[in-house]
Motif scaffolding. Structure first.
Motif, PDB file in Angstrom:
ATOM      1  N   ASN A  86      -8.590   6.522   0.270  1.00 54.20           N
ATOM      2  CA  ASN A  86      -9.846   6.335   0.644  1.00 54.20           C
ATOM      3  C   ASN A  86     -10.830   7.531   0.124  1.00 54.20           C
ATOM      4  O   ASN A  86     -11.777   7.075  -0.122  1.00 54.20           O
ATOM      5  N   VAL A  87     -10.152   8.657   0.224  1.00 53.18           N
ATOM      6  CA  VAL A  87     -11.287   9.665  -0.194  1.00 53.18           C
ATOM      7  C   VAL A  87     -11.597   9.897  -1.716  1.00 53.18           C
ATOM      8  O   VAL A  87     -12.605   9.735  -2.408  1.00 53.18           O
ATOM      9  N   TYR A  88     -10.311   9.450  -2.512  1.00 50.87           N
ATOM     10  CA  TYR A  88     -10.667   9.472  -3.892  1.00 50.87           C
ATOM     11  C   TYR A  88     -10.749   8.024  -4.412  1.00 50.87           C
ATOM     12  O   TYR A  88     -11.064   8.062  -5.760  1.00 50.87           O
ATOM     13  N   GLY A  89     -10.926   7.061  -3.782  1.00 55.46           N
ATOM     14  CA  GLY A  89     -11.437   5.734  -4.485  1.00 55.46           C
ATOM     15  C   GLY A  89     -10.369   4.941  -4.938  1.00 55.46           C
ATOM     16  O   GLY A  89     -10.528   4.258  -5.779  1.00 55.46           O
ATOM     17  N   PHE A  90      -8.958   5.396  -4.708  1.00 59.20           N
ATOM     18  CA  PHE A  90      -7.832   4.649  -5.242  1.00 59.20           C
ATOM     19  C   PHE A  90      -7.880   3.269  -4.684  1.00 59.20           C
ATOM     20  O   PHE A  90      -8.557   2.774  -3.765  1.00 59.20           O
ATOM     21  N   THR A  91      -7.331   2.383  -5.543  1.00 62.21           N
ATOM     22  CA  THR A  91      -6.765   0.962  -4.860  1.00 62.21           C
ATOM     23  C   THR A  91      -5.744   0.922  -4.011  1.00 62.21           C
ATOM     24  O   THR A  91      -4.647   1.559  -4.351  1.00 62.21           O
ATOM     25  N   ALA A  92      -5.744   0.374  -2.766  1.00 59.75           N
ATOM     26  CA  ALA A  92      -4.653   0.226  -2.002  1.00 59.75           C
ATOM     27  C   ALA A  92      -4.322  -0.933  -1.254  1.00 59.75           C
ATOM     28  O   ALA A  92      -5.551  -1.810  -0.915  1.00 59.75           O
ATOM     29  N   CYS A  93      -3.348  -1.279  -0.798  1.00 59.76           N
ATOM     30  CA  CYS A  93      -3.203  -2.722  -0.094  1.00 59.76           C
ATOM     31  C   CYS A  93      -1.809  -2.434   0.878  1.00 59.76           C
ATOM     32  O   CYS A  93      -0.754  -1.702   0.317  1.00 59.76           O
ATOM     33  N   SER A  94      -1.934  -2.803   2.129  1.00 57.39           N
ATOM     34  CA  SER A  94      -1.010  -2.388   2.920  1.00 57.39           C
ATOM     35  C   SER A  94      -0.374  -3.684   3.350  1.00 57.39           C
ATOM     36  O   SER A  94      -0.943  -4.787   3.791  1.00 57.39           O
ATOM     37  N   ILE A  95       1.095  -3.968   3.096  1.00 52.72           N
ATOM     38  CA  ILE A  95       1.908  -5.025   3.411  1.00 52.72           C
ATOM     39  C   ILE A  95       2.196  -5.068   4.888  1.00 52.72           C
ATOM     40  O   ILE A  95       3.185  -3.996   5.339  1.00 52.72           O
ATOM     41  N   PRO A  96       1.652  -5.636   5.996  1.00 50.57           N
ATOM     42  CA  PRO A  96       2.159  -5.835   7.160  1.00 50.57           C
ATOM     43  C   PRO A  96       3.814  -6.120   7.361  1.00 50.57           C
ATOM     44  O   PRO A  96       4.332  -6.925   6.656  1.00 50.57           O
ATOM     45  N   MET A  97       4.473  -5.355   8.243  1.00 53.24           N
ATOM     46  CA  MET A  97       5.919  -5.595   8.337  1.00 53.24           C
ATOM     47  C   MET A  97       6.100  -5.258   9.972  1.00 53.24           C
ATOM     48  O   MET A  97       5.233  -5.226  10.755  1.00 53.24           O
TER      49      MET A  97
END
Length: 84
Positions: free
Chosen positions: A37-48
């Motif tokens: 979030n701070v560095y502007g990376f791309t992220a995706c969370s897979i719910p489990m």
């Protein structure tokens, strides 16, 4: 980078108690995703779901800035493998 979305499993609402406890949990729970979030990376969370308890957990896949399509494609592939 692949890591747990949160270093701890989500508690039941009744186990949180008061607002201070909920706030402390949130701070600990979001610690691993803060860098993206701070560095502007791309992220995706897979719910489990945690085996046994069924409590929600997640697998976070983080890629470099601007790699949205690649990160989402990888997340989709990983999710498909985990479901099989």
């Amino acid at each position: 980078m692949v890591q747990p979305t949160s270093p701890i499993c989500a508690p039941l609402v009744e186990d949180l108690g008061d607002v201070a406890s909920a706030s402390a949990f949130t701070k600990r729970a979001l610690g691993l995703t803060r860098m993206a979030n701070v560095y502007g990376f791309t992220a995706c969370s897979i719910p489990m779901r945690e085996p046994g308890s069924g409590l929600p957990i997640g697998l976070d896949i983080t890629g470099p800035s601007g790699s949205d399509l690649l990160t989402l494609d990888l997340a989709r592939r990983v999710q498909k493998i985990l479901k099989s």
